[in-house]
Design an enzyme around this catalytic site. Structure first.
Site: not given
Ligand code: FAE
Length: 544
Positions: A400, A485, A523
């Site tokens: 990117e 990621h 991503n």
């Molecule tokens: P996620 O979105 O992490 O959601 C999990 C949720 O579960 C979170 O809200 C936690 O707080 C919650 N949680 C965890 N443990 C517990 C528990 N024990 N009890 C209750 N709640 C809990 O999971 N991806 C892209 O495709 N494009 C991008 O541009 C991109 N940029 C990014 C930039 C940053 C700074 C970061 C950190 C990530 C980025 N990502 C990007 C990655 C993407 O946000 C990530 O792959 C997804 O959010 C993962 O989705 P999940 O549903 O697996």
């Protein structure tokens, strides 16, 4: 309890037909009155001890949001449990989210000092002290790597760059080997892209927008070295960004907002899947509630133990509830840590030995290049990336062209590369410490660095430029200490069946990034969303 009786009586102890979230407000329930969220609704939605729910979803990120919406549309009442805050109430400055340039108490998950991905500038450390608070970005230090994750209702969608990339079809077999590409590309990727509100920058506007000078410089350098340059779709509202540039609306992407949330413009899950879930009237959510245990319940279903947290991260109440079905959507790290602990401690003894395995960091590695003084990248840079350099087939890297939204001219080009890093780590239970460890080694980033160098060594040679050495420390070129990621840890068709049903415990599902075996080639969130759409359709049709 049978599902039928749950449907008649509804889940006990949670307010039905509501989604208004509870105690995650910055000032707590009392202060909510002065804002737009009605206090009675806010208090009523939080799960109560002894509640029985039909479907409990752990986490409110992509996988959790898809599960909640589709279950609710199928007539199933859902309760979502989220350890982070609701992020629906402004702070003392009138804004919900802090600016990337001025991190404050809202910015980090329970840290007393920031842990910025770009730790230095011109050799000077950027981190500063902040009050310990249940902030939005978790810089979780696992063995050998810092894993950045979003915390709050919306998960990673609150903090990420919104880059919404569908892998190239020819790469898909390596991403999810047990899933037929045809169903994903014909049905579920289009469904996910529509549900997420994905769009692409207007190419004409791109050519003239001052805020994308950095991307045009990135394109020029890529093309002069013979690399394919691609526009990358995003969930940011591109019309809104054009209005930001025109000065007609409050700025977000053009004011450096991204890592700690966007106050405007970004279509986070709060505005897409979770809003639609709320509109069904069947979904409630408990923010600042953390699931600590899931175990088979005597009368069927699962006993779920939940700690309610205050904004200092302290447990104020521990609640025990019962759920007919539990969806693990706590993110790759959150889901993996829970499952590994629950298997090792005997709560879920029948989980198989694949649990905890197959974790990767999507080959993330960062670097900057120092441009010549005649190649400025712009003082005002959109914090939302819109382009990339694709050298996946030839060199194993997709880079990117990322912003450095410092507000001043830096003469730097900055990149986040996704690479074909082959290393996979494993989560294990550390009984002595009472926690889950990850055996990732920092040295395992070397293949990623080598793959990124296939792009940037060539560009540097062509342009007569050098790497920046001041962004990740003093004299350190590569940002090889982190990932944005995390993927894997409960891999599809290994720890689960081919639709995310956990082996050994009927009624338990994984529906997040933990299913993807370590690398998405781009991503990851579009793939996480599309896979969740695919799996929940089958689960609803056959299990419910
Ligand atoms: P996620 O979105 O992490 O959601 C999990 C949720 O579960 C979170 O809200 C936690 O707080 C919650 N949680 C965890 N443990 C517990 C528990 N024990 N009890 C209750 N709640 C809990 O999971 N991806 C892209 O495709 N494009 C991008 O541009 C991109 N940029 C990014 C930039 C940053 C700074 C970061 C950190 C990530 C980025 N990502 C990007 C990655 C993407 O946000 C990530 O792959 C997804 O959010 C993962 O989705 P999940 O549903 O697996």
């Amino acid at each position: 309890m049978s599902g039928d009786s749950a449907r008649e009586t509804g889940p006990r102890g949670v307010s039905r037909r509501r989604f208004i979230v509870g105690t995650g407000s910055i000032f707590g329930a009392a202060a909510v009155v002065g804002h737009s969220v009605p206090a009675h609704a806010a208090a009523a939605a939080v799960i109560q001890p002894g509640a029985r729910v039909r479907a409990l979803v752990i986490g409110t990120g992509y996988g959790g949001a898809v599960a909640a919406l589709r279950l609710a549309q199928a007539g199933v009442d859902v309760h979502m449990v989220e350890m982070g805050m609701a992020w629906d109430t402004p702070g003392s400055d009138g804004k919900i989210f802090a600016n990337t340039r001025t991190p404050d108490y809202r910015s980090y998950w329970l840290r007393t000092r920031t842990k910025q991905p770009l730790s230095n500038f011109l050799g000077f450390p950027l981190d500063k002290d902040v009050p310990r608070y249940t902030g939005i970005l978790d810089a979780e230090e696992m063995g050998g790597i810092i894993v950045y994750q979003g915390r709050g209702v919306g998960g990673g969608s609150l903090v990420n760059g919104g880059m919404a990339v569908t892998p190239k079809r020819e790469n898909f077999a390596a991403v999810l080997p047990s899933v037929a590409a045809a169903e994903m590309y014909d049905v579920y990727y289009p469904r996910a892209n529509a549900g997420l509100g994905v769009g692409t920058v207007d190419p004409d506007w791109f050519e003239t927008a001052a805020c994308y000078q950095y991307a045009r410089v990135g394109r020029k350098h890529a093309q002069r070295s013979g690399f394919p340059f691609v526009f990358v779709p995003d969930v940011y509202d591109w019309d809104y960004m054009e209005q930001e540039a025109a000065g007609t609306v409050p700025k977000s992407a053009l004011d450096g907002e991204i890592l700690y949330g966007n106050n405007h413009g970004k279509k986070s899950l709060q505005k897409t899947y979770l809003a639609r879930a709320a509109a069904t009237g069947r979904v409630s959510v408990s923010p600042l509630h953390k699931v600590t245990s899931v175990a088979p319940a005597a009368g069927g279903g699962y006993t779920v133990v939940i700690d309610q947290l205050d904004t200092g991260g302290n447990t104020t109440t521990t609640k025990t509830v019962t759920a007919d079905r539990v969806f693990f959507a706590a993110g790759s790290v959150g889901t993996s840590k829970l499952l590994v602990k629950l298997k090792a401690t005997g709560a879920l003894p029948n989980l198989n030995s694949e649990v905890g395995k197959g974790w990767g960091e999507n080959g993330n590695v960062m670097c900057g290049r120092a441009n010549h003084l005649w190649d400025p990248t712009g003082a005002v840079q959109s914090s939302i990336p819109c382009s990339g350099i694709d050298n996946w087939a030839a060199g194993g890297a997709f880079a990117e062209v990322a912003p450095l939204p410092t507000g001043i001219e830096t003469f730097a080009s900055f990149y986040l590369s996704i690479t074909k890093n082959p290393h996979r780590a494993q989560f294990t239970w550390n009984a002595a410490a009472g926690k889950v460890d990850l055996n990732w080694q920092t040295a395992w980033k070397q293949p990623s660095i080598d793959m990124a160098k296939t792009i940037f060594d060539k560009i540097n040679a062509k342009e007569g430029t050098i790497y920046r050495t001041d962004l990740f420390g003093t004299y350190k070129i590569w940002g090889d200490h982190l990932t944005y990621h995390p993927l894997g840890g409960a891999v599809l068709n290994k720890a689960t069946d081919n639709y995310g049903r956990l082996h050994g415990h009927p009624g338990l599902y994984v529906i997040d990034g933990a299913l993807i075996p370590g690398n998405a080639s781009v991503n990851p969130f579009v793939t996480i969303t599309a896979l969740a759409e695919r799996n929940i359709e089958t689960i609803i049709a056959t299990d419910l």
